[in-house]
Enzyme design. Structure first.
Site, PDB file in Angstrom:
ATOM      1  N   HIS A  67       6.014   1.439   6.331  1.00  0.00           N
ATOM      2  CA  HIS A  67       4.764   2.198   6.349  1.00  0.00           C
ATOM      3  C   HIS A  67       4.206   2.262   7.759  1.00  0.00           C
ATOM      4  O   HIS A  67       4.207   1.271   8.483  1.00  0.00           O
ATOM      5  CB  HIS A  67       3.736   1.533   5.421  1.00  0.00           C
ATOM      6  CG  HIS A  67       2.544   2.400   5.151  1.00  0.00           C
ATOM      7  ND1 HIS A  67       2.526   3.362   4.168  1.00  0.00           N
ATOM      8  CD2 HIS A  67       1.330   2.456   5.751  1.00  0.00           C
ATOM      9  CE1 HIS A  67       1.354   3.972   4.163  1.00  0.00           C
ATOM     10  NE2 HIS A  67       0.605   3.445   5.116  1.00  0.00           N
ATOM     11  N   ASP A 120      -8.507   2.480  -3.488  1.00  0.00           N
ATOM     12  CA  ASP A 120      -8.163   2.936  -2.145  1.00  0.00           C
ATOM     13  C   ASP A 120      -8.318   4.449  -2.033  1.00  0.00           C
ATOM     14  O   ASP A 120      -8.845   4.950  -1.044  1.00  0.00           O
ATOM     15  CB  ASP A 120      -6.737   2.529  -1.758  1.00  0.00           C
ATOM     16  CG  ASP A 120      -6.371   3.126  -0.412  1.00  0.00           C
ATOM     17  OD1 ASP A 120      -7.083   2.822   0.565  1.00  0.00           O
ATOM     18  OD2 ASP A 120      -5.426   3.919  -0.337  1.00  0.00           O
ATOM     19  N   ARG A 172     -14.201   7.148   3.457  1.00  0.00           N
ATOM     20  CA  ARG A 172     -14.096   6.742   4.861  1.00  0.00           C
ATOM     21  C   ARG A 172     -13.829   7.948   5.748  1.00  0.00           C
ATOM     22  O   ARG A 172     -14.389   8.073   6.837  1.00  0.00           O
ATOM     23  CB  ARG A 172     -12.953   5.719   5.033  1.00  0.00           C
ATOM     24  CG  ARG A 172     -13.309   4.349   4.490  1.00  0.00           C
ATOM     25  CD  ARG A 172     -12.070   3.489   4.391  1.00  0.00           C
ATOM     26  NE  ARG A 172     -11.401   3.322   5.658  1.00  0.00           N
ATOM     27  CZ  ARG A 172     -10.098   3.101   5.797  1.00  0.00           C
ATOM     28  NH1 ARG A 172      -9.304   3.020   4.734  1.00  0.00           N
ATOM     29  NH2 ARG A 172      -9.563   2.952   6.976  1.00  0.00           N
ATOM     30  N   SER A 203      -6.534  -1.115   2.884  1.00  0.00           N
ATOM     31  CA  SER A 203      -6.078   0.161   2.328  1.00  0.00           C
ATOM     32  C   SER A 203      -4.543   0.176   2.233  1.00  0.00           C
ATOM     33  O   SER A 203      -3.960   0.458   1.182  1.00  0.00           O
ATOM     34  CB  SER A 203      -6.572   1.295   3.233  1.00  0.00           C
ATOM     35  OG  SER A 203      -5.877   2.477   3.007  1.00  0.00           O
ATOM     36  N   LYS A 261      -2.084  -0.756  -1.481  1.00  0.00           N
ATOM     37  CA  LYS A 261      -1.119   0.223  -2.007  1.00  0.00           C
ATOM     38  C   LYS A 261       0.288  -0.351  -1.999  1.00  0.00           C
ATOM     39  O   LYS A 261       1.047  -0.197  -2.941  1.00  0.00           O
ATOM     40  CB  LYS A 261      -1.112   1.478  -1.124  1.00  0.00           C
ATOM     41  CG  LYS A 261      -2.257   2.393  -1.377  1.00  0.00           C
ATOM     42  CD  LYS A 261      -2.123   3.647  -0.556  1.00  0.00           C
ATOM     43  CE  LYS A 261      -2.247   3.396   0.921  1.00  0.00           C
ATOM     44  NZ  LYS A 261      -3.211   4.212   1.634  1.00  0.00           N
TER      45      LYS A 261
HETATM   46  N1  URA Z   1      -3.130   4.623   6.299  1.00  0.00           N
HETATM   47  C1  URA Z   1      -3.661   4.178   5.130  1.00  0.00           C
HETATM   48  O1  URA Z   1      -3.013   4.189   4.099  1.00  0.00           O
HETATM   49  N2  URA Z   1      -4.920   3.709   5.154  1.00  0.00           N
HETATM   50  C2  URA Z   1      -5.674   3.668   6.266  1.00  0.00           C
HETATM   51  O2  URA Z   1      -6.792   3.222   6.204  1.00  0.00           O
HETATM   52  C3  URA Z   1      -5.123   4.148   7.470  1.00  0.00           C
HETATM   53  C4  URA Z   1      -3.835   4.623   7.476  1.00  0.00           C
END
Ligand code: URA
Length: 434
Positions: free
Chosen positions: A82, A161, A168, A183, A187
C-alpha cells in the site's frame, strides 16, 4: 460522555482514553455524532496529534466498525502493498503481478484518486471491461486461481474510514500522521493479510512533505501491524517529482505495460522491483531479501510478470490486448506541449502541481461524486537532473476538453524549475522502517 467535552479535551492537547475514542468512532459510524462535531474533532487531532496508544485504539475502533475478510481458505501467505499516495505512482500494477508471478498471494484492495494523488482502481478501470467491484467470493476464487486479485473497498470493510476519509478530504485534515496511519492500517488489517509492504511517500507530491514526518508515520504503521501479528515493512520514498513519466489513468497503464516488458523508466522499474522483492520476502517465498530481489528481476526479464498482469486483466473482465495495443485504451483528442523557457538543468518538478494540473483536466476528482476522464493526463519528457535546451519539450498535456487547459498548462509550467547548475542527486528509496 459528551462529544463536545471530548472535542474540547483534544483541542487542549489531552490524551483520550480507549473508551472515549470508541464512543466517538461508534457514534460517528452509526450517524449519532454529526459531521460538524467530527470535523471539529479531526481538526483538533490535526493540530495536536495523538499518542501512539491513541492511534492504536483509533485503528482498532475503525477496523471493528465493519467486517473483516476471511482469506483463510486460500492457501499461502497473503501479502499486500500500500502506498500513502503519490503522483504517477503506478507501482502496484507492476509489483503485484511480479510478486504473484513469484508465487506470492496478493489480495490487493485499492483506493481511488482523491485530491492531487492517483488511485489504483481508476487506473485499472481505464482498461475497457475491467471490473473492480468483485464480491468477496469472487476475490477469494481469483486469488486461488491466479494468486492476484484487485478490488475496491466494500461498504462492509472499515466503514468508519470511508466516512472519515470523505470528511477529512472536505475539511483539510488529510495530512495528519495519526489520521493517515489509522485510515490505512484499519483497512489493511480488515483484509485478511499476513504481511504488508508500505510505501510511505515524502515530498512535494505526497501528503507528508518532511522525511521526519514520513518516518514517524512509517514507524507507527509498522508498530500497529506488528501488534496485530503481521509482518510489516515500510519504505520511505521520494515524491519530489512524479514517478516515471506518465501521469493519468490510461497513460499510466501504458507505462505499466512498458515497464513490465523491461522498457520502462528507471525510477519506476527500480522502485517496483524493490517493492515486489519485499512482498516476496515477507510472503516467505524466499529465505533472503537478496534472493527475492533476484527472483523479482528474473520474472520481469522473462515476461512472467507481464503475462500475470494480462491473465488477471482477463480474469477481471478486461481486454488484456490493451497492453500490446495502446489504441484500445481511451485516448486523448488533443496534445499541448510545454517547452523550456531557457537552457539549463531540471532542478525540480513539483509533483503536487503536476497532480493538480492532471486533476484540472479530468484525471482525478475534487469530490467523490466527480467522474474521471481516463484518457487525459501528462507525459513528462524530462526528469530532475537532466540537461535541457531552450524550446525543448518538458511535458505533453493530453486532453479531451479545453475548459481548464490553460490553467493546467500554467500549473505545469510552474512545476518545472530550471537552474544553471546540475542539482544534487536525490535518492529514490530514502529509508527502510521495520
Ligand atoms: N491513504 C489512505 O488510505 N488514507 C489516508 O489517510 C491517506 C492515504
Amino acid at each position: 460522555m459528551r462529544t463536545v467535552d471530548l472535542i474540547r479535551r483534544k483541542r487542549d492537547g489531552e490524551e483520550l482514553s480507549g473508551k472515549e475514542i470508541a464512543f466517538l468512532i461508534d457514534g460517528y459510524t452509526q450517524g449519532v455524532i454529526p459531521d460538524y462535531q467530527m470535523a471539529a474533532f479531526l481538526m483538533a487531532v490535526f493540530s495536536n496529534s495523538m499518542s501512539e496508544r491513541e492511534v492504536g485504539t483509533l485503528t482498532e475502533c475503525m477496523l471493528h466498525s465493519g467486517e473483516t475478510i476471511d482469506l483463510s481458505s486460500v492457501p499461502g501467505v497473503k501479502v499486500d502493498k500500500h502506498s500513502t499516495g503519490g503522483v504517477g505512482d503506478k507501482t502496484s500494477l507492476i509489483s503485484a503481478p511480479l510478486a504473484a508471478a513469484c508465487g506470492a498471494i496478493v489480495p490487493m484492495i485499492s483506493g481511488r484518486a482523491l485530491g492531487h494523488t492517483g488511485g489504483t482502481l481508476d487506473k485499472l478501470e481505464s482498461i475497457p471491461g475491467f471490473r473492480t467491484n468483485l464480491t468477496v467470493d469472487e476475490f477469494r476464487e481469483q486469488l486461488r486461481m491466479y494468486g492476484l486479485a484487485f478490488m475496491g473497498q466494500t461498504a462492509e470493510v472499515a466503514p468508519a474510514d470511508a466516512k472519515l476519509y470523505a470528511l477529512r478530504d472536505a475539511t483539510a485534515t488529510v495530512e495528519s500522521i495519526p489520521l493517515i496511519a489509522s485510515s490505512i492500517m484499519s483497512k489493511k488489517l480488515a483484509e485478511g493479510l499476513d504481511s504488508l509492504v508500505l510505501d510511505v511517500k515524502v515530498g512535494s507530491g505526497a501528503f507528508l512533505k518532511k522525511q521526519v514526518e514520513a518516518r514517524r508515520l512509517a514507524q507507527i504503521m509498522v508498530t500497529i501491524g506488528r501488534r496485530a501479528d503481521k509482518r510489516v515493512q515500510a519504505l520511505i520514498t521520494d515524491m519530489n517529482q512524479p514517478l516515471g513519466f506518465a501521469v493519468g489513468n490510461a497513460l499510466e497503464v501504458m507505462e505499466v505495460s512498458q515497464t513490465l516488458q523491461n522498457a520502462g523508466p528507471t525510477d519506476l522499474t527500480r522502485l517496483s522491483l524493490e517493492l515486489a522483492a519485499r512482498m516476496i520476502y515477507l510472503g516467505r517465498i524466499t529465505m533472503t531479501l537478496d534472493d527475492a530481489r533476484e527472483m523479482a528481476t528474473s520474472k520481469l526479464l522473462d515476461g512472467s510478470g507481464y503475462r500475470k498482469f494480462k491473465e488477471v486483466i482477463q480474469a477481471q473482465g478486461g481486454n488484456a490486448n490493451v497492453l500490446d495495443r495502446f489504441d484500445l485504451l481511451p485516448n486523448a483528442t488533443g496534445v499541448r506541449e510545454i517547452t523550456s523557457p531557457r537552457n539549463g538543468y531540471i532542478s525540480g518538478i513539483d509533483a503536487e502541481c503536476i497532480g493538480q494540473a492532471s486533476g484540472l483536466i479530468g484525471a482525478s476528482r475534487d469530490t467523490k461524486e466527480d467522474t474521471i476522464d481516463p484518457a487525459v493526463g501528462m507525459i513528462l519528457e524530462v526528469k530532475v537532473g537532466q540537461k535541457i535546451d531552450q524550446g525543448a519539450v518538458l511535458c505533453r498535456i493530453y486532453y479531451t476538453r479545453e475548459d481548464n487547459l490553460d490553467g493546467a498548462a500554467q500549473l505545469v509550467e510552474d512545476a518545472f524549475r530550471i537552474s544553471s547548475n546540475p542539482p544534487e542527486e536525490r535518492e529514490l528509496i530514502l529509508e527502510v522502517v521495520g
